[in-house]
Design an enzyme around this catalytic site. Structure first.
Site, mmCIF file in Angstrom:
data_model
loop_
_atom_site.group_PDB
_atom_site.id
_atom_site.type_symbol
_atom_site.label_atom_id
_atom_site.label_comp_id
_atom_site.label_asym_id
_atom_site.label_seq_id
_atom_site.Cartn_x
_atom_site.Cartn_y
_atom_site.Cartn_z
ATOM 1 N N ASP A 244 0.844 -1.191 0.000
ATOM 2 C CA ASP A 244 0.000 0.000 0.000
ATOM 3 C C ASP A 244 0.883 1.245 0.000
ATOM 4 O O ASP A 244 1.827 1.353 0.791
ATOM 5 C CB ASP A 244 -0.905 -0.004 1.236
ATOM 6 C CG ASP A 244 -1.892 1.159 1.228
ATOM 7 O OD1 ASP A 244 -3.016 0.949 0.743
ATOM 8 O OD2 ASP A 244 -1.525 2.245 1.700
ATOM 9 N N ASN A 252 -2.750 12.943 -4.037
ATOM 10 C CA ASN A 252 -3.885 13.365 -4.864
ATOM 11 C C ASN A 252 -4.386 14.753 -4.467
ATOM 12 O O ASN A 252 -4.657 15.604 -5.323
ATOM 13 C CB ASN A 252 -5.030 12.354 -4.746
ATOM 14 C CG ASN A 252 -4.816 11.127 -5.616
ATOM 15 O OD1 ASN A 252 -4.137 11.194 -6.634
ATOM 16 N ND2 ASN A 252 -5.383 10.009 -5.217
ATOM 17 N N HIS A 257 -4.921 14.303 -9.317
ATOM 18 C CA HIS A 257 -5.023 12.870 -9.612
ATOM 19 C C HIS A 257 -4.011 12.405 -10.668
ATOM 20 O O HIS A 257 -3.665 11.224 -10.710
ATOM 21 C CB HIS A 257 -6.448 12.539 -10.056
ATOM 22 C CG HIS A 257 -7.436 12.580 -8.926
ATOM 23 N ND1 HIS A 257 -7.594 11.548 -8.029
ATOM 24 C CD2 HIS A 257 -8.299 13.554 -8.529
ATOM 25 C CE1 HIS A 257 -8.512 11.863 -7.141
ATOM 26 N NE2 HIS A 257 -8.957 13.083 -7.412
ATOM 27 N N ASP A 261 -1.850 9.091 -10.427
ATOM 28 C CA ASP A 261 -1.728 8.101 -11.504
ATOM 29 C C ASP A 261 -0.257 7.828 -11.833
ATOM 30 O O ASP A 261 0.135 6.697 -12.139
ATOM 31 C CB ASP A 261 -2.449 8.591 -12.760
ATOM 32 C CG ASP A 261 -3.967 8.573 -12.604
ATOM 33 O OD1 ASP A 261 -4.461 7.994 -11.607
ATOM 34 O OD2 ASP A 261 -4.656 9.129 -13.477
ATOM 35 N N GLU A 287 -4.774 2.296 -4.080
ATOM 36 C CA GLU A 287 -3.304 2.279 -4.050
ATOM 37 C C GLU A 287 -2.754 0.983 -3.471
ATOM 38 O O GLU A 287 -1.583 0.913 -3.088
ATOM 39 C CB GLU A 287 -2.789 3.470 -3.228
ATOM 40 C CG GLU A 287 -3.115 3.444 -1.745
ATOM 41 C CD GLU A 287 -4.461 4.034 -1.390
ATOM 42 O OE1 GLU A 287 -4.635 4.487 -0.253
ATOM 43 O OE2 GLU A 287 -5.352 4.043 -2.269
#
Length: 367
Positions: A244, A252, A257, A261, A287
């Site tokens: 994680d 973010n 975002h 990404d 994630e």
């Protein structure tokens, strides 16, 4: 009257069906079988006809996916004498083994999917790649088969994603002019290939995450179930890892975002680069990533994950001119047949270890 290009020769046999398809291609092959029909007869018929036209010892047609860096389709035509000679020299002919051989040869020879005639020294060098640099075995198989040349003829020019190539084995030195005859089959072949590409696209959409190109949540669990079934038979070790990204929401919120990404894409690439081909990597959600490490004990798995964690920790991201570092937390669990009856139980065990890693300060591995 039957078109000679699709007429099957009675003494020519296709690759044997494998009882256990490659973990990442099983669904793809099932989808192909569901729409099996004239198109597949056409491809096999073309291969059969090329064998007869070239008076060849055999022909293999393979398709390589550049985006996923893998061979995903292979079909062949081998006269019975060639098949018996290969099996007599302990060369496996099942579909999985054929695809694995293509991977090895492609990795070891820059001209493998280009217009090329392999003969003399280069033919022995190619055989040595197959035999992991065992020159004696390479020479023995070439001499036993009386193989004089392998002609590589790509037939899909300029495609943005796929490479398609014939490899034709002969007991004579082939001539470059013979390559031109393959063009006679292009129209018929292209129709069949479009069907394969469509099935491939459906398979990718059903099993992969569009952002990272890793397996998706559902496919990750399916493949873990298959690995557990295998381990219950073989008693080999198996580890699952839950990973994680730490403070992902802050990335973010602070940078948008697109920055998030970028991090997820990097994570997918990092896992793909540092793990083995036999390892299974899926984006489990958001994630989170699920990593499945077959034939790997707990201590070895932790060592592998530590190396990945260290690379990530040293990496610097650039978000709109701002440099930023990212860390991740990991939970590692080894399959125990007395505890983990289902794949979700093993995942749950790794997830609990991941929770501990988060609770104990993040950027760490718990096992």
């Amino acid at each position: 009257m039957t078109d000679p290009a699709i007429q099957k020769s009675k003494n020519i046999l296709p690759f044997q069906d494998s009882s256990s398809m490659g973990a990442d291609l099983g669904l793809f092959n099932q989808l192909l079988q569901m729409i099996d029909g004239d198109w597949s007869d056409s491809i096999r018929g073309i291969c059969d006809h090329i064998v007869e036209r070239f008076d060849a010892m055999g022909v293999v047609l393979s398709i390589f996916d550049r985006q996923f860096n893998e061979f995903f389709y292979i079909v062949d035509s081998l006269p019975r004498s060639s098949r018996e000679a290969l099996t007599g020299n302990n060369i496996p002919l099942d579909n999985d083994s054929a695809i694995e051989a293509m991977k090895r040869l492609y990795k070891g020879n820059d001209n493998f999917l280009n217009h090329y005639i392999f003969c003399d020294k280069e033919l022995y060098e190619m055989a040595a790649i197959y035999f992991d640099s065992d020159i004696n075995s390479a020479q023995a198989i070439i001499d036993n088969l009386n193989l004089k040349s392998i002609v590589a003829i790509p037939v899909l020019k300029g495609h943005h994603q796929y490479e398609c190539c014939f490899h034709i084995g002969t007991d004579r030195t082939a001539k470059s002019v013979e390559m031109e005859h393959i063009g006679d089959y292009s129209t018929q072949l292209n129709i069949a290939l479009e069907i394969i590409f469509l099935v491939r696209e459906l398979y990718i959409k059903a099993t992969h995450d569009s952002l990272t190109h890793l397996f998706n949540h559902k496919q990750g669990e399916i493949l873990l179930r298959k690995e557990i079934d295998r381990v219950e038979r073989t008693r080999q070790p198996l580890c699952a890892v839950m990973a994680d990204v730490d403070h992902f929401k802050k990335v973010n919120d602070s940078f948008g975002h697109q920055a998030g990404d970028q991090v997820l894409g990097f994570m997918g690439g990092l896992f793909s680069e540092k793990l083995r081909k036999c390892d299974i990597i899926s984006r489990y959600g958001g994630e989170e990533f699920l990593l499945i490490l077959p034939d790997t004990g707990l201590q070895h798995a932790v060592e592998v994950i530590r190396r990945i964690k260290d690379v990530l920790e040293r990496h610097t991201f650039n978000f709109s001119g701002t440099t930023h570092s990212i860390t991740a937390s990991f939970g590692v669990a080894q399959f125990d047949i007395s505890i983990h009856r289902e794949e979700k139980e093993l995942i749950g065990d790794a997830d609990r270890k991941l929770y501990l890693a988060k609770q104990n300060g993040r950027n760490r591995i718990e096992f």
